[in-house]
Scaffold this active site. Sequence first.
Site, PDB file in Angstrom:
ATOM      1  N   SER A 159       0.861  -1.182   0.000  1.00 59.05           N
ATOM      2  CA  SER A 159       0.000   0.000   0.000  1.00 59.05           C
ATOM      3  C   SER A 159       0.897   1.231   0.000  1.00 59.05           C
ATOM      4  CB  SER A 159      -0.877  -0.007   1.268  1.00 59.05           C
ATOM      5  OG  SER A 159      -1.487   1.244   1.482  1.00 59.05           O
ATOM      6  N   TYR A 172      -2.507  -1.396  10.097  1.00 59.80           N
ATOM      7  CA  TYR A 172      -2.378  -1.484   8.639  1.00 59.80           C
ATOM      8  C   TYR A 172      -0.995  -0.987   8.203  1.00 59.80           C
ATOM      9  CZ  TYR A 172      -3.822  -0.958   3.723  1.00 59.80           C
ATOM     10  OH  TYR A 172      -3.939  -1.052   2.358  1.00 59.80           O
TER      11      TYR A 172
END
Length: 276
Positions: A159, A172
């Site tokens: 990401s 995350y």
Amino acid sequence: MAGRMEGKVAFITGAARGQGRSHAVRLAEEGADIIAVDICETIPQLEGYYPGTTEDDLAETVKLVEKTGRRIVAEKADVRDIARLEQVVKQGVATLGGRLDAIIANAGIAIGNHWHGYSQDEWQVTIDINLTGVWNTVRASAPAMVDAGNGGSIVLVSSTNGMKAGPFAAPYNASKAGVTALAKTFAMELADHGIRANSIHPGPVDTPLGNRAGGGIQELDAENPGLLAMYSNWKKGNPAFMDPLEISNAILYLVSDESTWTTGLAMAVDGGTTVY
């Protein structure tokens, strides 16, 4: 004209919808046969946040891949269960000709909150799926790639947060930074087998996960305003979320023979978010 993945086999996790489905269909369009897995259920920690995938979702991926004329082995599997992944890979490789050329570790989740708002279960499930699940995916499938002796390509879906941590995403951020490091590790240690490994770093993508995570953090900004500027990009005047095909096309390059000298790369597809 032959496709860029003609005669190759790709293993994709999280393939029931969103990015995973897009990757499966795009690689199939270029000639790849597909081994696809997805959990096909709602994870308890995500209930009320965004809905999980279903077996019908995975069946739709199968339909779309078969529409391209390619074969697909699709099974329900949890990336936290390495024994199940090994079973599916073994079955898929045997069914599709005894080779494995591409591994796309795509399955992942996102839960937005303040650092102090996460439960221990939310932290743990994010690490277990996003990081350990990626480790399990490669551990379960790379031996088949090595045994086939054809080289190959591994793409770990990280990401923008795996390159530049953003607010309201502590577990995350940690998991995706770990994925970035894993890709470099695999690039070094599998090079002797002719296997490349890279990570790809999407910005906001138009999927159930991307829309909920991206929209949800707006609600968190009130307590600590101004931090969302860290997610800004240069794509002014365009939709806030990109089509998953943008990521699929980048993955196609990384798993095709066009990228034989590309390994250990952290490739951002994010409109410039990680540039500054």
